[in-house]
Design a protein around this motif. Structure first.
Motif, PDB file in Angstrom:
ATOM      1  N   ASP A 127       0.799  -1.222   0.000  1.00 15.77           N
ATOM      2  CA  ASP A 127       0.000   0.000   0.000  1.00 15.77           C
ATOM      3  C   ASP A 127       0.836   1.278   0.000  1.00 15.77           C
ATOM      4  N   GLN A 128       2.178   1.113   0.080  1.00 17.78           N
ATOM      5  CA  GLN A 128       3.061   2.278   0.011  1.00 17.78           C
ATOM      6  C   GLN A 128       3.564   2.530  -1.412  1.00 17.78           C
ATOM      7  N   ALA A 129       3.335   1.567  -2.290  1.00 19.02           N
ATOM      8  CA  ALA A 129       3.844   1.688  -3.659  1.00 19.02           C
ATOM      9  C   ALA A 129       3.002   2.668  -4.467  1.00 19.02           C
ATOM     10  N   LYS A 130       3.663   3.335  -5.391  1.00 20.96           N
ATOM     11  CA  LYS A 130       2.988   4.240  -6.308  1.00 20.96           C
ATOM     12  C   LYS A 130       3.314   3.820  -7.734  1.00 20.96           C
ATOM     13  N   VAL A 131       2.445   4.220  -8.658  1.00 17.18           N
ATOM     14  CA  VAL A 131       2.643   3.800 -10.041  1.00 17.18           C
ATOM     15  C   VAL A 131       2.600   5.004 -10.973  1.00 17.18           C
ATOM     16  N   LYS A 132       3.504   4.983 -11.926  1.00 20.65           N
ATOM     17  CA  LYS A 132       3.517   5.982 -12.988  1.00 20.65           C
ATOM     18  C   LYS A 132       3.087   5.263 -14.267  1.00 20.65           C
ATOM     19  N   VAL A 133       2.024   5.756 -14.880  1.00 22.87           N
ATOM     20  CA  VAL A 133       1.462   5.131 -16.077  1.00 22.87           C
ATOM     21  C   VAL A 133       1.852   5.970 -17.293  1.00 22.87           C
ATOM     22  N   ILE A 134       2.636   5.371 -18.184  1.00 23.08           N
ATOM     23  CA  ILE A 134       3.075   6.065 -19.396  1.00 23.08           C
ATOM     24  C   ILE A 134       2.387   5.411 -20.595  1.00 23.08           C
ATOM     25  N   VAL A 135       1.610   6.198 -21.308  1.00 21.93           N
ATOM     26  CA  VAL A 135       0.826   5.664 -22.429  1.00 21.93           C
ATOM     27  C   VAL A 135       1.435   6.146 -23.742  1.00 21.93           C
ATOM     28  N   LEU A 136       1.694   5.186 -24.622  1.00 17.05           N
ATOM     29  CA  LEU A 136       2.249   5.485 -25.944  1.00 17.05           C
ATOM     30  C   LEU A 136       1.410   4.774 -26.997  1.00 17.05           C
ATOM     31  N   ASN A 137       1.261   5.390 -28.142  1.00 20.71           N
ATOM     32  CA  ASN A 137       0.480   4.769 -29.202  1.00 20.71           C
ATOM     33  C   ASN A 137       1.055   5.113 -30.569  1.00 20.71           C
ATOM     34  N   ASP A 138       0.672   4.295 -31.538  1.00 20.64           N
ATOM     35  CA  ASP A 138       1.138   4.476 -32.915  1.00 20.64           C
ATOM     36  C   ASP A 138      -0.012   4.112 -33.833  1.00 20.64           C
ATOM     37  N   SER A 139      -0.874   5.105 -34.045  1.00 19.12           N
ATOM     38  CA  SER A 139      -2.084   4.870 -34.835  1.00 19.12           C
ATOM     39  C   SER A 139      -2.015   5.510 -36.206  1.00 19.12           C
ATOM     40  N   GLY A 140      -0.855   6.047 -36.553  1.00 18.09           N
ATOM     41  CA  GLY A 140      -0.717   6.683 -37.859  1.00 18.09           C
ATOM     42  C   GLY A 140      -1.319   8.063 -37.915  1.00 18.09           C
ATOM     43  N   LEU A 141      -1.597   8.666 -36.769  1.00 15.27           N
ATOM     44  CA  LEU A 141      -2.187  10.003 -36.717  1.00 15.27           C
ATOM     45  C   LEU A 141      -1.090  11.048 -36.581  1.00 15.27           C
ATOM     46  N   PRO A 142      -1.408  12.309 -36.836  1.00 17.67           N
ATOM     47  CA  PRO A 142      -0.433  13.376 -36.576  1.00 17.67           C
ATOM     48  C   PRO A 142      -0.034  13.378 -35.096  1.00 17.67           C
ATOM     49  N   GLU A 143       1.109  13.939 -34.813  1.00 15.46           N
ATOM     50  CA  GLU A 143       1.662  13.867 -33.458  1.00 15.46           C
ATOM     51  C   GLU A 143       0.720  14.447 -32.415  1.00 15.46           C
ATOM     52  N   SER A 144       0.082  15.571 -32.715  1.00 16.48           N
ATOM     53  CA  SER A 144      -0.811  16.195 -31.731  1.00 16.48           C
ATOM     54  C   SER A 144      -2.021  15.310 -31.439  1.00 16.48           C
ATOM     55  N   ASN A 192       2.077  -2.231 -33.465  1.00  9.31           N
ATOM     56  CA  ASN A 192       1.564  -2.915 -32.271  1.00  9.31           C
ATOM     57  C   ASN A 192       2.554  -2.833 -31.110  1.00  9.31           C
ATOM     58  N   ALA A 193       3.846  -2.945 -31.443  1.00  6.22           N
ATOM     59  CA  ALA A 193       4.861  -2.856 -30.390  1.00  6.22           C
ATOM     60  C   ALA A 193       4.953  -1.438 -29.840  1.00  6.22           C
ATOM     61  N   ASN A 194       4.735  -0.453 -30.698  1.00  5.22           N
ATOM     62  CA  ASN A 194       4.805   0.942 -30.260  1.00  5.22           C
ATOM     63  C   ASN A 194       3.590   1.356 -29.436  1.00  5.22           C
ATOM     64  N   THR A 195       2.477   0.661 -29.656  1.00  4.19           N
ATOM     65  CA  THR A 195       1.265   0.946 -28.886  1.00  4.19           C
ATOM     66  C   THR A 195       1.336   0.166 -27.585  1.00  4.19           C
ATOM     67  N   ARG A 196       1.679   0.846 -26.532  1.00  4.79           N
ATOM     68  CA  ARG A 196       1.949   0.141 -25.290  1.00  4.79           C
ATOM     69  C   ARG A 196       1.674   1.035 -24.078  1.00  4.79           C
ATOM     70  N   VAL A 197       1.585   0.380 -22.933  1.00  2.87           N
ATOM     71  CA  VAL A 197       1.428   1.077 -21.661  1.00  2.87           C
ATOM     72  C   VAL A 197       2.572   0.603 -20.759  1.00  2.87           C
ATOM     73  N   GLU A 198       3.322   1.532 -20.237  1.00  2.31           N
ATOM     74  CA  GLU A 198       4.440   1.193 -19.353  1.00  2.31           C
ATOM     75  C   GLU A 198       4.097   1.641 -17.941  1.00  2.31           C
ATOM     76  N   PHE A 199       4.146   0.691 -17.028  1.00  4.15           N
ATOM     77  CA  PHE A 199       3.880   0.971 -15.621  1.00  4.15           C
ATOM     78  C   PHE A 199       5.217   0.967 -14.875  1.00  4.15           C
ATOM     79  N   ILE A 200       5.531   2.049 -14.203  1.00  2.80           N
ATOM     80  CA  ILE A 200       6.737   2.115 -13.389  1.00  2.80           C
ATOM     81  C   ILE A 200       6.289   2.211 -11.936  1.00  2.80           C
ATOM     82  N   ILE A 201       6.558   1.127 -11.192  1.00  3.98           N
ATOM     83  CA  ILE A 201       6.095   1.022  -9.798  1.00  3.98           C
ATOM     84  C   ILE A 201       7.244   1.336  -8.864  1.00  3.98           C
ATOM     85  N   SER A 202       7.079   2.365  -8.063  1.00  3.44           N
ATOM     86  CA  SER A 202       8.070   2.736  -7.058  1.00  3.44           C
ATOM     87  C   SER A 202       7.588   2.247  -5.704  1.00  3.44           C
TER      88      SER A 202
END
Length: 203
Positions: A127-144, A192-202
């Motif tokens: 219950d002391q751990a925190k998580v940083k959720v980093i979301v990345l995607n590659d859908s062929g859309l403009p960067e914005s 598919n590899a670029n579309t991912r969610v990275e969880f960093i748990i401290s």
């Protein structure tokens, strides 16, 4: 002591070699004889003293081993504490063709939310751990537009974690869109590899 022919003791020609020896009235012995030179009365060797010296040596060795074992425990504990301080990273992607999000592009696909279970269980166990959720995607859309989509997806994941009992104060989301690809985007497998969610748990 005693004399016998070599053939009587030949293991090849005499099948009952052991019994053959046992039936002989002969004994073999090794004797060490110490002859002091120089004359004069010599002090008898104190075997008890040698025995006690050996016992003391063994005790010292045991104490040394105990000290080394204790030191090993200290190092192991320090290493364990260090491991706890190192953030844990869990990556969930679409490399196996698994769509993490529904057709609207940002709602979590309920059929595959189990992919986030490792993160959920880790946070629930500590219950002391925190998580940083980093979301990345590659859908062929403009960067914005990729960035906007990533923000919507990050919000969906945060809400899912909260629904599993994780307090929102322990969750930080970062939308990075298509800024950090790990594969080329010219194939579906790469996207598919670029579309991912990275969880960093401290911890």
């Amino acid at each position: 002591m005693g004399v016998t022919e070599d053939s009587d003791y030949n293991r090849v020609t005499t099948p009952n070699y052991s019994a053959n020896i046992e039936n002989k009235d002969e004994v073999g012995a090794y004797v060490q004889v110490v002859i002091p030179f120089g004359g004069g009365k010599r002090e008898r060797l104190n075997c008890n003293r040698l025995f006690n010296i050996e016992i003391d040596r063994l005790k010292a060795q045991i104490e040394k081993l105990k000290a080394e074992a204790s030191l090993g425990d200290i190092w192991a504990q320090a290493s364990e504490e260090q491991d706890k301080s190192i953030p844990e990273m869990i990556t969930v992607d679409e490399t196996r063709g698994t769509a993490l999000f529904d057709v609207d592009g940002y709602s979590l696909n309920s059929s595959f939310t189990h992919k986030f279970n490792d993160v959920v269980f880790t946070l629930l166990d500590n219950d002391q751990a925190k998580v940083k959720v980093i979301v990345l995607n590659d859908s062929g859309l403009p960067e914005s537009e990729e960035l906007d989509l990533a923000e919507q997806r990050a919000d969906s994941i945060a809400k899912y974690l909260e629904s599993r009992g994780i307090d929102k104060s322990r969750i930080k989301v970062l939308a990075r869109g298509n800024l950090y690809p790990v594969e080329a985007s010219d194939t579906q497998e790469g996207r598919n590899a670029n579309t991912r969610v990275e969880f960093i748990i401290s911890r």
